[in-house]
Design a protein around this motif. Structure first.
Motif, PDB file in Angstrom:
ATOM      1  N   MET A 195       0.828  -1.207   0.000  1.00 57.29           N
ATOM      2  CA  MET A 195       0.000   0.000   0.000  1.00 57.29           C
ATOM      3  C   MET A 195       0.865   1.261   0.000  1.00 57.29           C
ATOM      4  O   MET A 195       0.654   2.173  -0.766  1.00 57.29           O
ATOM      5  N   PHE A 196       1.857   1.316   0.895  1.00 56.12           N
ATOM      6  CA  PHE A 196       2.824   2.411   0.899  1.00 56.12           C
ATOM      7  C   PHE A 196       4.183   1.827   0.535  1.00 56.12           C
ATOM      8  O   PHE A 196       4.680   0.960   1.257  1.00 56.12           O
ATOM      9  N   TYR A 197       4.786   2.309  -0.555  1.00 54.69           N
ATOM     10  CA  TYR A 197       6.117   1.812  -0.932  1.00 54.69           C
ATOM     11  C   TYR A 197       7.204   2.693  -0.332  1.00 54.69           C
ATOM     12  O   TYR A 197       8.218   2.204   0.140  1.00 54.69           O
ATOM     13  N   TYR A 198       6.969   4.001  -0.380  1.00 55.20           N
ATOM     14  CA  TYR A 198       7.901   4.920   0.270  1.00 55.20           C
ATOM     15  C   TYR A 198       7.179   6.210   0.614  1.00 55.20           C
ATOM     16  O   TYR A 198       6.088   6.504   0.114  1.00 55.20           O
ATOM     17  N   LEU A 199       7.791   6.993   1.502  1.00 55.22           N
ATOM     18  CA  LEU A 199       7.315   8.324   1.851  1.00 55.22           C
ATOM     19  C   LEU A 199       8.431   9.309   1.563  1.00 55.22           C
ATOM     20  O   LEU A 199       9.603   9.050   1.873  1.00 55.22           O
ATOM     21  N   GLU A 200       8.089  10.439   0.988  1.00 57.88           N
ATOM     22  CA  GLU A 200       9.085  11.476   0.718  1.00 57.88           C
ATOM     23  C   GLU A 200       8.524  12.815   1.150  1.00 57.88           C
ATOM     24  O   GLU A 200       7.419  13.203   0.757  1.00 57.88           O
ATOM     25  N   GLY A 201       9.275  13.491   2.000  1.00 56.63           N
ATOM     26  CA  GLY A 201       8.811  14.775   2.505  1.00 56.63           C
ATOM     27  C   GLY A 201       9.817  15.373   3.455  1.00 56.63           C
ATOM     28  O   GLY A 201      11.015  15.114   3.351  1.00 56.63           O
ATOM     29  N   THR A 202       9.327  16.179   4.407  1.00 54.89           N
ATOM     30  CA  THR A 202      10.184  16.876   5.361  1.00 54.89           C
ATOM     31  C   THR A 202      10.147  16.161   6.702  1.00 54.89           C
ATOM     32  O   THR A 202       9.083  15.746   7.170  1.00 54.89           O
ATOM     33  N   VAL A 203      11.311  16.015   7.303  1.00 48.11           N
ATOM     34  CA  VAL A 203      11.385  15.382   8.619  1.00 48.11           C
ATOM     35  C   VAL A 203      10.803  16.341   9.655  1.00 48.11           C
ATOM     36  O   VAL A 203      11.359  17.409   9.910  1.00 48.11           O
ATOM     37  N   ALA A 204       9.666  15.956  10.248  1.00 50.27           N
ATOM     38  CA  ALA A 204       8.970  16.824  11.199  1.00 50.27           C
ATOM     39  C   ALA A 204       9.245  16.444  12.645  1.00 50.27           C
ATOM     40  O   ALA A 204       9.088  17.273  13.545  1.00 50.27           O
ATOM     41  N   VAL A 227       0.541  16.326   5.711  1.00 46.67           N
ATOM     42  CA  VAL A 227       0.115  15.145   6.466  1.00 46.67           C
ATOM     43  C   VAL A 227       1.354  14.490   7.072  1.00 46.67           C
ATOM     44  O   VAL A 227       2.313  14.176   6.357  1.00 46.67           O
ATOM     45  N   GLY A 228       1.330  14.307   8.384  1.00 46.44           N
ATOM     46  CA  GLY A 228       2.475  13.709   9.066  1.00 46.44           C
ATOM     47  C   GLY A 228       2.320  12.205   9.200  1.00 46.44           C
ATOM     48  O   GLY A 228       1.367  11.728   9.817  1.00 46.44           O
ATOM     49  N   TYR A 229       3.243  11.460   8.607  1.00 45.95           N
ATOM     50  CA  TYR A 229       3.221   9.994   8.688  1.00 45.95           C
ATOM     51  C   TYR A 229       4.261   9.531   9.708  1.00 45.95           C
ATOM     52  O   TYR A 229       5.448   9.817   9.556  1.00 45.95           O
ATOM     53  N   ALA A 230       3.800   8.835  10.738  1.00 45.33           N
ATOM     54  CA  ALA A 230       4.689   8.325  11.779  1.00 45.33           C
ATOM     55  C   ALA A 230       5.213   6.954  11.367  1.00 45.33           C
ATOM     56  O   ALA A 230       4.437   6.053  11.042  1.00 45.33           O
ATOM     57  N   CYS A 231       6.532   6.813  11.373  1.00 51.11           N
ATOM     58  CA  CYS A 231       7.164   5.549  10.997  1.00 51.11           C
ATOM     59  C   CYS A 231       8.073   5.070  12.123  1.00 51.11           C
ATOM     60  O   CYS A 231       8.943   5.813  12.588  1.00 51.11           O
ATOM     61  N   HIS A 232       7.882   3.844  12.550  1.00 51.17           N
ATOM     62  CA  HIS A 232       8.829   3.224  13.457  1.00 51.17           C
ATOM     63  C   HIS A 232      10.101   2.968  12.654  1.00 51.17           C
ATOM     64  O   HIS A 232      10.043   2.545  11.495  1.00 51.17           O
ATOM     65  N   ALA A 233      11.251   3.212  13.266  1.00 54.67           N
ATOM     66  CA  ALA A 233      12.508   3.086  12.524  1.00 54.67           C
ATOM     67  C   ALA A 233      13.640   2.670  13.450  1.00 54.67           C
ATOM     68  O   ALA A 233      13.595   2.892  14.664  1.00 54.67           O
ATOM     69  N   LEU A 289      11.421   6.423  16.252  1.00 58.60           N
ATOM     70  CA  LEU A 289      10.263   7.011  15.567  1.00 58.60           C
ATOM     71  C   LEU A 289      10.670   8.206  14.705  1.00 58.60           C
ATOM     72  O   LEU A 289      11.442   9.059  15.129  1.00 58.60           O
ATOM     73  N   VAL A 290      10.102   8.238  13.497  1.00 61.10           N
ATOM     74  CA  VAL A 290      10.300   9.353  12.570  1.00 61.10           C
ATOM     75  C   VAL A 290       8.933   9.789  12.061  1.00 61.10           C
ATOM     76  O   VAL A 290       8.087   8.955  11.755  1.00 61.10           O
ATOM     77  N   VAL A 291       8.721  11.098  11.982  1.00 59.33           N
ATOM     78  CA  VAL A 291       7.501  11.619  11.360  1.00 59.33           C
ATOM     79  C   VAL A 291       7.912  12.395  10.116  1.00 59.33           C
ATOM     80  O   VAL A 291       8.726  13.320  10.175  1.00 59.33           O
ATOM     81  N   ILE A 292       7.341  11.985   8.982  1.00 58.50           N
ATOM     82  CA  ILE A 292       7.609  12.640   7.701  1.00 58.50           C
ATOM     83  C   ILE A 292       6.372  13.430   7.280  1.00 58.50           C
ATOM     84  O   ILE A 292       5.280  12.870   7.167  1.00 58.50           O
ATOM     85  N   ASP A 293       6.554  14.730   7.083  1.00 57.64           N
ATOM     86  CA  ASP A 293       5.468  15.601   6.625  1.00 57.64           C
ATOM     87  C   ASP A 293       5.412  15.536   5.102  1.00 57.64           C
ATOM     88  O   ASP A 293       6.311  16.007   4.406  1.00 57.64           O
ATOM     89  N   CYS A 294       4.349  14.942   4.586  1.00 53.60           N
ATOM     90  CA  CYS A 294       4.142  14.825   3.136  1.00 53.60           C
ATOM     91  C   CYS A 294       2.943  15.677   2.740  1.00 53.60           C
ATOM     92  O   CYS A 294       1.787  15.256   2.903  1.00 53.60           O
TER      93      CYS A 294
END
Length: 208
Positions: free
Chosen positions: A1-10, A24-30, A16-21
C-alpha cells in the motif's frame, strides 16, 4: 500500500520518525541507524513496510532497500516481530547483520535488547535454510554458498555472496557487483561493502 514516503522530517525520536508529506504527518517506526541518518527539517525519503494485524496499523521506515529486506526477512522468522527486528537493526547495519547470519555469529544479534540466544539461533538457522532453498529453486551453481557453509568450506567470497543474498540480491546480481574486485585479498566485510556500493550505483543509473 505504501512503498515509500518522501517529505520533510517533522519529528525525530528514539525509534520514531515523522515525515510531513504535503501537510500530512506519517509516523514511521525506525531503527536507530535510520533515525541517526536523518535531520530535522530536511527532505527525506523512507522506504516503508505496512504492518496490519487485527487492530494494528503501523508503518515502518527504512533508509535503504537492504535494511527493509533484512527487516522483512526477520519478521518472517517464527517468533520474531517487527519490534524485535528493529531492535536488531538498531545495533547492526544490514551488511554486518547479513554477515553475522551467514557466519553464525549469534553474539551480534543478542546485543539487541530483548533478543536472547534461542531467538538469535532461530534467525540464523531459518534464514540460512531459506537462502539454500532459493538457490536450489533458481538452479544456482556459480558459487554454491549455502552448501559451502553446510560443509564448513566457505571462503570470504562465498560468505560475501551469501550475505548479499540475505540483503535481497540474487546470486547473479551479487557476482556482478563483485566483478573487478580483488576478492582473493579482501575480507568478507570489505567485499560486501564495496559490492553494495557497486550494486546501489547500478540501481541508481537504471532509474535515471
Amino acid at each position: 500500500m505504501f512503498y515509500y514516503l518522501e517529505g520533510t522530517v517533522a519529528l525525530l525520536q528514539q525509534g520514531l520518525v515523522v515525515i510531513d508529506c504535503g501537510g500530512v504527518g506519517y509516523a514511521c517506526h525506525a531503527s536507530q541507524n535510520t533515525v541517526g541518518s536523518l535531520k530535522m527539517g530536511a527532505r527525506a525519503k523512507l522506504l516503508t513496510h505496512l504492518n496490519v494485524r487485527e487492530d494494528i496499523f503501523e508503518l515502518y521506515g527504512f533508509s535503504d532497500e537492504e535494511e527493509r529486506s533484512c527487516f522483512e526477512m526477520m519478521i518472517g522468522v517464527s517468533g520474531v516481530g517487527p519490534k524485535a527486528a528493529l531492535s536488531i537493526l538498531s545495533v547492526a547495519p544490514p551488511d554486518r547483520l547479513a554477515l553475522s547470519i551467514i557466519t553464525g555469529d549469534e553474539k551480534l544479534l543478542t546485543q539487541a535488547p530483548g533478543i536472547g540466544k534461542k531467538i538469535a539461533q532461530r534467525i540464523i538457522l531459518e534464514l540460512r535454510d531459506k537462502m539454500s532453498k532459493e538457490q536450489l529453486e533458481a538452479g544456482a551453481s556459480a558459487v554454491p554458498a549455502a552448501q559451502a557453509f553446510a560443509a564448513g568450506g566457505a571462503n570470504h567470497t562465498q560468505e560475501a555472496v551469501a550475505a548479499l543474498m540475505v540483503l535481497g540480491y540474487s546470486q547473479a546480481e551479487a557476482l556482478a557487483a563483485m566483478k573487478g574486485l580483488d576478492t582473493a585479498h579482501m575480507e568478507a566485510d570489505e567485499i560486501i561493502r564495496q559490492s553494495l556500493e557497486e550494486a546501489r550505483g547500478t540501481v541508481r543509473s537504471r532509474n535515471t
